[in-house]
Design a protein around this motif. Structure first.
Motif, PDB file in Angstrom:
ATOM      1  N   GLU A   1      29.935  -2.468  34.396  1.00  0.00           N
ATOM      2  CA  GLU A   1      31.073  -1.492  35.045  1.00  0.00           C
ATOM      3  C   GLU A   1      32.515  -2.403  34.971  1.00  0.00           C
ATOM      4  OE1 GLU A   1      31.877   1.003  39.285  1.00  0.00           O
ATOM      5  OE2 GLU A   1      30.306  -0.549  39.020  1.00  0.00           O
ATOM      6  N   CYS A   2      33.182  -1.521  34.506  1.00  0.00           N
ATOM      7  CA  CYS A   2      34.654  -2.004  34.417  1.00  0.00           C
ATOM      8  C   CYS A   2      35.782  -1.178  35.509  1.00  0.00           C
ATOM      9  CB  CYS A   2      35.242  -1.840  32.938  1.00  0.00           C
ATOM     10  SG  CYS A   2      34.371  -2.636  31.951  1.00  0.00           S
ATOM     11  N   ILE A   3      36.624  -1.789  36.242  1.00  0.00           N
ATOM     12  CA  ILE A   3      37.544  -1.348  37.114  1.00  0.00           C
ATOM     13  C   ILE A   3      38.804  -1.930  36.890  1.00  0.00           C
ATOM     14  CG2 ILE A   3      37.989  -0.897  39.522  1.00  0.00           C
ATOM     15  CD1 ILE A   3      34.989  -1.293  40.212  1.00  0.00           C
ATOM     16  N   VAL A   4      39.987  -0.862  36.532  1.00  0.00           N
ATOM     17  CA  VAL A   4      40.979  -1.502  36.873  1.00  0.00           C
ATOM     18  C   VAL A   4      41.772  -1.423  38.189  1.00  0.00           C
ATOM     19  CG1 VAL A   4      43.511  -0.898  36.223  1.00  0.00           C
ATOM     20  CG2 VAL A   4      41.521  -0.609  34.402  1.00  0.00           C
TER      21      VAL A   4
ATOM     22  N   LEU B   1      41.093  -6.016  30.389  1.00  0.00           N
ATOM     23  CA  LEU B   1      39.759  -5.318  30.642  1.00  0.00           C
ATOM     24  C   LEU B   1      39.437  -4.517  29.478  1.00  0.00           C
ATOM     25  CD1 LEU B   1      37.964  -4.906  33.149  1.00  0.00           C
ATOM     26  CD2 LEU B   1      39.322  -2.833  33.995  1.00  0.00           C
ATOM     27  N   ARG B   2      40.333  -3.742  28.553  1.00  0.00           N
ATOM     28  CA  ARG B   2      40.065  -2.920  27.680  1.00  0.00           C
ATOM     29  C   ARG B   2      39.417  -3.990  26.585  1.00  0.00           C
ATOM     30  NH1 ARG B   2      40.799  -2.728  22.803  1.00  0.00           N
ATOM     31  NH2 ARG B   2      42.608  -4.243  22.634  1.00  0.00           N
ATOM     32  N   ILE B   3      40.118  -5.225  26.473  1.00  0.00           N
ATOM     33  CA  ILE B   3      39.273  -6.450  25.330  1.00  0.00           C
ATOM     34  C   ILE B   3      37.736  -6.625  25.774  1.00  0.00           C
ATOM     35  CG2 ILE B   3      39.425  -8.560  24.471  1.00  0.00           C
ATOM     36  CD1 ILE B   3      42.449  -8.403  24.766  1.00  0.00           C
TER      37      ILE B   3
ATOM     38  N   THR C   1      30.015  -6.237  37.342  1.00  0.00           N
ATOM     39  CA  THR C   1      30.950  -5.305  37.667  1.00  0.00           C
ATOM     40  C   THR C   1      32.070  -6.222  37.351  1.00  0.00           C
ATOM     41  OG1 THR C   1      29.862  -3.984  39.059  1.00  0.00           O
ATOM     42  CG2 THR C   1      32.152  -4.045  39.106  1.00  0.00           C
ATOM     43  N   GLY C   2      33.130  -5.739  36.806  1.00  0.00           N
ATOM     44  CA  GLY C   2      34.119  -6.411  36.602  1.00  0.00           C
ATOM     45  C   GLY C   2      35.576  -5.772  36.902  1.00  0.00           C
TER      46      GLY C   2
ATOM     47  N   ALA D   1      35.741 -11.035  40.097  1.00  0.00           N
ATOM     48  CA  ALA D   1      37.049 -10.517  40.741  1.00  0.00           C
ATOM     49  C   ALA D   1      38.150 -11.202  39.959  1.00  0.00           C
ATOM     50  CB  ALA D   1      37.054 -10.964  42.120  1.00  0.00           C
ATOM     51  N   GLY D   2      38.671 -10.394  39.036  1.00  0.00           N
ATOM     52  CA  GLY D   2      39.757 -10.846  38.049  1.00  0.00           C
ATOM     53  C   GLY D   2      38.821 -11.253  36.917  1.00  0.00           C
TER      54      GLY D   2
END
Length: 245
Positions: A62-65, A50-52, A41-42, A23-24
């Motif tokens: 899994e990536c979540i903005v 997050l892109r980096i 999951t981030g 988380a963060g």
């Protein structure tokens, strides 16, 4: 970081896949919990960081903005929620903690790391403007990208709950078990024998003396390892009976 890695490894089951929420999440995952056996999951509010993480570090499943105050994972819950150096930047951190309590499974862990606002280091962070933090990271720590999109330092807020007393009180109110609490020194990534580190340590010790010991120089950060109590066996049976076949 080993104490946190060990806490997560302690709940790994060879026959089970751990659901972990970072988380963060920022740019990297610093823990070593062994290979496999988990889904990571981030979620992060900074799309560039997050892109980096997604395109260069490539360790997330899994990536979540998203914003930790308003994110919605529906009925999904996590075995571990890991939150490191984030809460001190969030206005409304109480809501984030409420969400963590809702998202973590019974028997699961919430691991939180914050700079202690009542250490010499944390006090300085609270009382100085953000541009000073950026200069410190660039000139002292040597982070050439400090302050650019995707890179810290981020502005600090330090809501009341973001402290030893605040986290302890939250755990007590919600029936969470504060399994461990550690004060953690930091070299800030500086060489142990460097002049820069000696100057930083001298500054912290001076602040401790001037504050008559109220601001500690012995540690910068605090690790909280929080456990959500498991459901009683009878409750587990009732939940299982209520689930569709």
């Amino acid at each position: 970081m080993e104490v946190m890695s060990r806490a997560i490894r302690s709940i790994k089951d060879p026959g089970k896949v751990l659901e972990i929420l970072e988380a963060g999440c920022g740019q990297k995952w610093d823990l070593d919990i062994g290979a496999g056996g988990y889904v990571l999951t981030g979620i992060d509010l900074d799309p560039e960081a997050l892109r980096i993480r997604r395109d260069e570090t490539k360790d997330l499943h899994e990536c979540i903005v998203g914003d930790l105050r308003t994110a919605d994972f529906g009925q999904r819950t996590f075995d571990v929620i890991f939150n490191s150096f984030v809460l001190e930047h969030v206005p409304g951190a109480q809501q984030v903690l409420e969400n963590f309590n809702r998202w973590v499974k019974p028997g699961g862990l919430i691991i939180i790391v914050i700079p202690d606002p009542y250490s010499a280091y944390g006090f300085t962070a609270r009382m100085t403007p953000h541009w000073i933090h950026v200069l410190f990271y660039r000139l002292i720590l040597g982070w050439k990208n400090a302050g650019k999109p995707g890179y810290g330092p981020y502005k600090v807020t330090y809501d009341q709950v973001v402290s030893r007393q605040g986290i302890r009180a939250f755990c007590g109110e919600k029936g969470l078990v504060l399994a461990a609490e550690y004060g953690m020194p930091s070299s800030h990534g500086l060489n142990n024998n460097s002049l820069k580190l000696k100057l930083v340590e001298a500054y912290k010790k001076t602040l401790q003396v001037l504050s008559l010991g109220r601001l500690s120089s012995d540690h910068n950060d605090i690790i909280f390892i929080i456990r959500k109590p498991a459901l009683p066996a009878r409750a587990n049976l009732q939940v299982s009976a209520a689930l569709p076949a």
